[in-house]
Scaffold this motif. Structure first.
Motif, PDB file in Angstrom:
ATOM      1  N   GLU A   1       0.818  -1.228   0.000  1.00 51.32           N
ATOM      2  CA  GLU A   1       0.000   0.000   0.000  1.00 51.32           C
ATOM      3  C   GLU A   1       0.849   1.273   0.000  1.00 51.32           C
ATOM      4  O   GLU A   1       0.360   2.347  -0.351  1.00 51.32           O
ATOM      5  CB  GLU A   1      -0.931   0.057   1.224  1.00 51.32           C
ATOM      6  N   GLU A   2       2.101   1.159   0.427  1.00 54.61           N
ATOM      7  CA  GLU A   2       2.959   2.344   0.502  1.00 54.61           C
ATOM      8  C   GLU A   2       3.834   2.548  -0.739  1.00 54.61           C
ATOM      9  O   GLU A   2       4.379   3.636  -0.936  1.00 54.61           O
ATOM     10  CB  GLU A   2       3.874   2.242   1.738  1.00 54.61           C
ATOM     11  N   TYR A   3       3.968   1.502  -1.549  1.00 52.72           N
ATOM     12  CA  TYR A   3       4.893   1.595  -2.692  1.00 52.72           C
ATOM     13  C   TYR A   3       4.629   2.833  -3.545  1.00 52.72           C
ATOM     14  O   TYR A   3       5.553   3.559  -3.916  1.00 52.72           O
ATOM     15  CB  TYR A   3       4.809   0.343  -3.586  1.00 52.72           C
ATOM     16  N   GLY A   4       3.354   3.056  -3.839  1.00 47.96           N
ATOM     17  CA  GLY A   4       2.992   4.163  -4.727  1.00 47.96           C
ATOM     18  C   GLY A   4       3.150   5.547  -4.104  1.00 47.96           C
ATOM     19  O   GLY A   4       3.094   6.570  -4.802  1.00 47.96           O
ATOM     20  N   LEU A   5       3.345   5.588  -2.790  1.00 50.59           N
ATOM     21  CA  LEU A   5       3.469   6.883  -2.093  1.00 50.59           C
ATOM     22  C   LEU A   5       4.910   7.404  -2.121  1.00 50.59           C
ATOM     23  O   LEU A   5       5.164   8.583  -1.875  1.00 50.59           O
ATOM     24  CB  LEU A   5       3.023   6.742  -0.627  1.00 50.59           C
ATOM     25  N   ILE A   6       5.842   6.506  -2.393  1.00 45.93           N
ATOM     26  CA  ILE A   6       7.267   6.872  -2.317  1.00 45.93           C
ATOM     27  C   ILE A   6       7.681   7.583  -3.601  1.00 45.93           C
ATOM     28  O   ILE A   6       7.425   7.096  -4.713  1.00 45.93           O
ATOM     29  CB  ILE A   6       8.130   5.617  -2.052  1.00 45.93           C
ATOM     30  N   LYS A   7       8.315   8.729  -3.440  1.00 45.87           N
ATOM     31  CA  LYS A   7       8.629   9.586  -4.588  1.00 45.87           C
ATOM     32  C   LYS A   7      10.072   9.403  -5.049  1.00 45.87           C
ATOM     33  O   LYS A   7      10.939   8.990  -4.271  1.00 45.87           O
ATOM     34  CB  LYS A   7       8.445  11.072  -4.203  1.00 45.87           C
ATOM     35  N   GLU A   8      10.314   9.750  -6.289  1.00 43.74           N
ATOM     36  CA  GLU A   8      11.666   9.732  -6.837  1.00 43.74           C
ATOM     37  C   GLU A   8      12.567  10.656  -6.009  1.00 43.74           C
ATOM     38  O   GLU A   8      12.185  11.787  -5.683  1.00 43.74           O
ATOM     39  CB  GLU A   8      11.643  10.201  -8.298  1.00 43.74           C
ATOM     40  N   GLY A   9      13.733  10.150  -5.617  1.00 45.63           N
ATOM     41  CA  GLY A   9      14.685  10.967  -4.864  1.00 45.63           C
ATOM     42  C   GLY A   9      14.404  11.048  -3.367  1.00 45.63           C
ATOM     43  O   GLY A   9      15.212  11.570  -2.598  1.00 45.63           O
ATOM     44  N   GLN A  10      13.264  10.519  -2.932  1.00 44.27           N
ATOM     45  CA  GLN A  10      12.917  10.551  -1.497  1.00 44.27           C
ATOM     46  C   GLN A  10      13.802   9.558  -0.735  1.00 44.27           C
ATOM     47  O   GLN A  10      14.039   8.439  -1.204  1.00 44.27           O
ATOM     48  CB  GLN A  10      11.449  10.179  -1.318  1.00 44.27           C
ATOM     49  N   ILE A  11      14.303   9.984   0.414  1.00 46.44           N
ATOM     50  CA  ILE A  11      15.122   9.091   1.250  1.00 46.44           C
ATOM     51  C   ILE A  11      14.176   8.283   2.133  1.00 46.44           C
ATOM     52  O   ILE A  11      13.290   8.854   2.789  1.00 46.44           O
ATOM     53  CB  ILE A  11      16.085   9.902   2.147  1.00 46.44           C
ATOM     54  N   VAL A  12      14.352   6.967   2.128  1.00 49.83           N
ATOM     55  CA  VAL A  12      13.579   6.120   3.043  1.00 49.83           C
ATOM     56  C   VAL A  12      14.591   5.386   3.925  1.00 49.83           C
ATOM     57  O   VAL A  12      15.432   4.626   3.432  1.00 49.83           O
ATOM     58  CB  VAL A  12      12.683   5.116   2.283  1.00 49.83           C
ATOM     59  N   PHE A  13      14.507   5.645   5.219  1.00 49.05           N
ATOM     60  CA  PHE A  13      15.463   5.098   6.186  1.00 49.05           C
ATOM     61  C   PHE A  13      14.694   4.178   7.127  1.00 49.05           C
ATOM     62  O   PHE A  13      13.869   4.632   7.928  1.00 49.05           O
ATOM     63  CB  PHE A  13      16.115   6.265   6.945  1.00 49.05           C
ATOM     64  N   THR A  14      14.927   2.871   6.999  1.00 46.24           N
ATOM     65  CA  THR A  14      14.143   1.903   7.764  1.00 46.24           C
ATOM     66  C   THR A  14      14.821   0.533   7.700  1.00 46.24           C
ATOM     67  O   THR A  14      15.859   0.373   7.074  1.00 46.24           O
ATOM     68  CB  THR A  14      12.702   1.807   7.184  1.00 46.24           C
ATOM     69  N   TYR A  15      14.201  -0.480   8.342  1.00 47.17           N
ATOM     70  CA  TYR A  15      14.615  -1.871   8.117  1.00 47.17           C
ATOM     71  C   TYR A  15      13.998  -2.316   6.801  1.00 47.17           C
ATOM     72  O   TYR A  15      12.778  -2.245   6.634  1.00 47.17           O
ATOM     73  CB  TYR A  15      14.088  -2.789   9.229  1.00 47.17           C
ATOM     74  N   PHE A  16      14.807  -2.772   5.859  1.00 43.33           N
ATOM     75  CA  PHE A  16      14.282  -3.217   4.564  1.00 43.33           C
ATOM     76  C   PHE A  16      14.310  -4.740   4.392  1.00 43.33           C
ATOM     77  O   PHE A  16      13.368  -5.327   3.900  1.00 43.33           O
ATOM     78  CB  PHE A  16      15.070  -2.576   3.411  1.00 43.33           C
TER      79      PHE A  16
END
Length: 360
Positions: free
Chosen positions: A80-95
């Motif tokens: 559900e979150e995949y489409g919310l993430i933008k180009e160039g946006q930093i995502v800092f989490t456990y992947f």
């Protein structure tokens, strides 16, 4: 930098990525922080706790993603979150990319900058952002294992610590890393007989030095594992290979050699598990039974104790969050080799070799 703190939406994930104390430090460094309404509630932090330290509350997850230059999370984004993430946006989490091809593909497609907690290293080559959650999960593994050994939950009906006149239960721990040592400490504290196995003799020497005499060490190989599974009541898997899938040390055929009601707790489930019959479960439905063997494979064990876990996580992630916010991800990674190791995917390119090796 504009930092966003969304509410975790993975099943029964009660943690939040930053405590109010962490947000306070970001605001003090002149960054803007947007927190989704109710994000900290299950960890014991109200929206007012966040606004009191200078954060702004947004109603929806969509607004947080839309406004933030950096998203700080606990668990990997779900579909559900995949489409919310933008180009160039930093995502800092456990992947934990090694265990999910769809997640890897989605993050490549998003052209975001994915920095994974679990592959950030310190100068000793250890994993400082994984350590506190491994400590929590290692301790919880025994707590949960002890509970699922009870007969109403189809366990053997054994009290791990025993009582006077009755032998204590036996715990087999695979891996003498953070998870294994913390599990051994808890199991030993309950009075169980503990066997801990590893291929690293330095770790086994360390365990031998610091643990009481009812914790015994043994070199890990298939022969020794097959010998012990017949007599141990609780088997805990705590194997970690940085950024890669865990090896399968307990195979399907081994279940037939275990006593019915034996409990398996696979703490390595985030990285695909170290048992062949492992499949991720949730706190809502934590166990399943195969060949009369109880499997507990919750992929976010620390989510059950969110107050402890959130504080422990912020203690270690905050310095990196501030560093990235102050300098931008490129400069922050350039200045800190350990943080650079956390960079898994950047602008549509996989930059972490273990993920490349696991991708197909």
């Amino acid at each position: 930098m504009i930092v966003g703190l969304p509410k975790e939406i993975k099943n029964n994930e009660n943690r939040v990525a930053l405590t109010p104390a962490g947000v306070f430090e970001l605001v003090k460094n002149e960054h803007t922080v947007f927190v989704q309404k109710g994000a900290g509630f299950n960890s014991g932090f109200s929206d007012v706790d966040y606004t009191d330290v200078g954060a702004s509350i947004l109603d929806t997850i969509e607004e947080v993603y839309a406004k933030a230059e950096m998203i700080v999370k606990v668990k990997e984004p779900i579909a559900e979150e995949y489409g919310l993430i933008k180009e160039g946006q930093i995502v800092f989490t456990y992947f934990h990319f090694a265990s999910s091809q769809p997640l890897t593909d989605a993050m490549i497609k998003s052209k975001s900058v994915c920095i994974a907690y679990e592959t950030v290293e310190d100068k000793n080559g250890t994993l400082p952002l994984l350590t506190p959650m491994s400590e929590v999960a290692g301790r919880m593994a025994v707590q949960q294992g002890a509970k699922y050994l009870e007969k109403p939950i189809k366990g053997k009906g054994i009290l791990l610590g025993g009582v006077p006149g009755v032998q204590p239960g036996k715990v087999l721990i695979l891996g003498a890393g953070i998870v294994g040592v913390q599990a051994a400490k808890m199991a030993a504290g309950l009075g169980a007989h503990v066997t801990i196995m590893d291929v690293n003799m330095d770790r086994l020497r360390y365990v031998n030095d610091v643990m009481p005499s009812h914790v015994v060490t043994e070199y890990s190989n298939e022969y020794n594992i097959r010998r012990h599974i017949k007599t141990h009541d609780l088997i805990i898997g705590g194997i970690l290979i940085k950024g890669a899938k865990a090896p399968k040390l307990i195979t399907r055929d081994m279940l037939k050699e275990m006593h019915p009601g034996t409990v398996l707790v696979d703490v390595a489930v985030d990285q695909g598990g170290c048992m062949e019959t492992t499949k991720p479960t949730t706190h809502e439905d934590p166990t399943y039974i195969i060949d009369d063997i109880v499997h507990y494979c919750v992929a976010n064990m620390p989510g059950a104790v969110p107050y402890t876990s959130t504080i422990a996580l912020t203690n270690v992630t905050l310095q990196y969050v501030i560093n990235i916010a102050n300098k931008g991800w490129e400069k922050a990674c350039e200045d800190n080799e350990g943080l650079q190791k956390g960079l898994n995917i950047a602008n549509g390119e996989v930059v972490y070799k273990e993920i490349l090796e696991n991708s197909h």
